[in-house]
Design an enzyme around this catalytic site. Structure first.
Site, PDB file in Angstrom:
ATOM      1  N   SER A 208     -17.804  25.070 -40.758  1.00 57.70           N
ATOM      2  CA  SER A 208     -16.417  25.122 -39.864  1.00 57.70           C
ATOM      3  C   SER A 208     -15.555  24.151 -41.077  1.00 57.70           C
ATOM      4  O   SER A 208     -15.212  25.104 -41.856  1.00 57.70           O
ATOM      5  CB  SER A 208     -17.037  24.753 -38.236  1.00 57.70           C
ATOM      6  OG  SER A 208     -16.299  24.869 -37.519  1.00 57.70           O
ATOM      7  N   ASP A 432     -18.529  35.440 -36.233  1.00 54.05           N
ATOM      8  CA  ASP A 432     -18.656  34.421 -35.714  1.00 54.05           C
ATOM      9  C   ASP A 432     -17.435  34.527 -34.777  1.00 54.05           C
ATOM     10  O   ASP A 432     -15.968  34.527 -35.307  1.00 54.05           O
ATOM     11  CB  ASP A 432     -18.606  33.411 -36.585  1.00 54.05           C
ATOM     12  CG  ASP A 432     -17.902  31.770 -36.387  1.00 54.05           C
ATOM     13  OD1 ASP A 432     -17.896  31.803 -35.736  1.00 54.05           O
ATOM     14  OD2 ASP A 432     -18.282  31.134 -37.849  1.00 54.05           O
ATOM     15  N   HIS A 461     -22.047  30.740 -34.743  1.00 52.06           N
ATOM     16  CA  HIS A 461     -20.673  29.950 -36.176  1.00 52.06           C
ATOM     17  C   HIS A 461     -22.107  28.824 -35.942  1.00 52.06           C
ATOM     18  O   HIS A 461     -22.632  27.614 -35.408  1.00 52.06           O
ATOM     19  CB  HIS A 461     -20.058  29.142 -34.810  1.00 52.06           C
ATOM     20  CG  HIS A 461     -19.406  28.456 -35.117  1.00 52.06           C
ATOM     21  ND1 HIS A 461     -18.092  28.745 -36.906  1.00 52.06           N
ATOM     22  CD2 HIS A 461     -18.737  26.995 -35.200  1.00 52.06           C
ATOM     23  CE1 HIS A 461     -17.446  27.625 -37.124  1.00 52.06           C
ATOM     24  NE2 HIS A 461     -18.271  26.464 -36.053  1.00 52.06           N
TER      25      HIS A 461
END
Length: 494
Positions: A208, A432, A461
């Site tokens: 991320s 995602d 994710h």
């Protein structure tokens, strides 16, 4: 503060110097940081202690352009390699921004093959301003710095006032330190950690926001970058409080469709509707009802600003569909004035979002607002929200809303332009919901020597260490083991 009045924080525009890569120049003033001795001790965190980790604090400058000035500490953990097989060090970041990462490598290490895990010191780290690393604390009355704008102009104006207040509180509580809680400074901290660990180069695993941090590190310290794995990636050209957020709107609407299909197939249990359209209509209706009358559940009142976030926080993995359904049923029942025993998961989520317990997410905003300047005119956001409502009825008002960054002073340094040929492995799911697939493609273009592993048709994710897929896991483990990127990009299926 009136809506439209901007913060003026003393000292927020001070210039930064760029730290040298290895402290190898005698006049940088950074030698004492690069050469510091580390004192390892128990972490006093059950998850880390059970993994056999040790922890220490690394001293770094608050301001790298003033290395003789104030210092802060950065907390790191280490799960040691097998000395007979050690080949390096892996630094890490779990995302956020502002996510504490001290125990992150316990989860990542569990996804590694035994030979790979034995080959590296696995280093967890709370980035500066976060967790145990001289944390930022803006003393917010709510936990989350992101919220939906609501359904109409009155709701939007309310969100503007809320975000302005959050920014004001940060300026008053942390104004002196805010200019230095940035990704570029965390990258500099990583290089100090590298040197203090006695490593010439470091490998890295980030997910991320951690992919953005990793990319910035490769740009600032290319000669110190070894095997870089970036999972669920951010396009550096879209990182920040606007473009990256706006990308989430369509992605989350698509994920909501998938969940609605799942819920329709389980209508006998949840009674949300037997078709996608019926489930979605029920979701939108509950948001409208929460705007008219906040939903009382447990110790909370949930309105249209926070209700979409319950879905947002749950839709980033198909493994959480049951949890989302159970939470949504509790909220619907509470709206219908039925008695509800709030689940531990929903209580924790609302506790964080609404009441700032046990802590708020102000470090997240400090980092993001300190990295990238946001538009300041509320009308710009309102126009985007209105334009998105038709195609994004649930998430458009969230993804396009303003954040506290609209009331922040401009960043002290220019945003990092990432464009280099440092080898890296990028791992990305096509579904995602946080860092969308086009973001992974953007980072792939920016890191010209990278290879990309695509996981098709999974709305997940963070993959490695969270979502089991042998194709993805094999690619990551092979790269950490051998240091050789795949000859071409790879596509994996669920």
């Amino acid at each position: 503060m009136r809506i439209g009045q901007w913060l003026a924080v003393v000292g927020l525009a001070l210039p930064f110097g760029i730290g040298c890569a290895a402290g190898d120049s005698p006049d940088t003033g950074l030698d004492r940081f690069y050469g510091q001795a580390l004192e390892w001790k128990s972490c006093d965190v059950a998850k880390l202690d059970e993994a056999g980790a040790q922890c220490t604090d690394v001293t770094v400058p608050l301001d790298y352009s003033q290395p003789q000035g104030k210092t802060i500490t950065v907390a790191i953990s280490r799960i040691a390699a097998d000395p007979a097989h050690k080949q390096g060090v892996i630094l890490s970041n779990p995302g956020g921004p502002g996510g504490p990462g001290l125990d992150f490598m316990v989860d990542v290490g569990a996804a590694m093959t035994p030979d790979v895990k034995a080959s590296y010191d696995l280093i967890g780290m709370d980035p500066r301003g976060v967790g145990r690393s001289t944390p930022v604390n803006c003393h917010w009355p709510r936990g989350f710095g992101l919220l939906s704008a609501g359904l109409d102009r009155a709701g939007f104006d309310e969100s503007v006032a809320t975000q302005s207040d959050l920014a004001t509180r940060c300026a008053e509580a942390e104004g002196e330190r805010l200019p230095y809680i940035t990704t570029r400074n965390t990258a500099r901290d990583m290089d100090v950690v590298r040197a203090a660990l006695g490593a010439e180069k470091v490998s890295y695993y980030g997910t991320s926001y951690g992919t953005y941090l990793g990319a910035v590190f490769t740009q600032m310290f290319p000669e110190r970058s070894d095997r870089i794995v970036l999972d669920s990636a951010v396009d550096p050209e879209r990182y920040g409080p606007v473009h990256m957020m706006r990308d989430m709107g369509p992605a989350n609407e698509a994920a909501l469709d998938l969940w609605a299909d799942w819920a329709a197939a389980h209508d006998g249990e949840y009674h949300f509707g037997s078709t996608r359209e019926e489930v979605r209509a029920g979701v939108e209706d509950l948001v409208r009802r929460s705007a008219e009358k906040p939903i009382r559940i447990g110790a909370f009142e949930v309105d249209e600003h926070d209700l979409p976030l319950v879905l947002f926080t749950g839709l980033d993995s198909p493994d959480q569909y049951t949890m989302v359904a159970e939470q949504w049923r509790q909220l619907r029942d509470a709206a219908d004035d039925k008695p509800v025993d709030i689940s531990e998961e929903l209580n924790k989520s609302l506790e964080f979002m609404i009441s700032a317990r046990p802590e708020d997410s102000s470090p997240q905003m400090a980092i993001m607002c300190g990295d990238v300047e946001a538009p300041r005119d509320p009308e710009w956001y309102w126009r985007n929200i209105e334009a998105a409502r038709a195609s994004q009825p649930v998430f458009g008002a969230f993804a396009n809303n303003l954040t506290p960054c609209a009331f922040w002073n401009p960043p002290a340094e220019p945003t990092t332009v990432v464009r280099n040929a440092v080898p890296a492995l990028i791992v990305q799911s096509t579904g995602d919901t946080r860092t969308t697939y086009n973001n992974g493609e953007g980072l792939h273009r920016a890191l010209t020597a990278s290879r990309m592993v695509t996981l098709r048709d999974v709305p997940i994710h963070w993959i490695f260490g969270r979502y089991q897929n042998s194709c993805v896991y094999d690619a990551v483990n092979a790269y950490f083991r051998d240091g050789t990127l795949p000859a071409t990009d790879i596509t994996c299926t669920k």
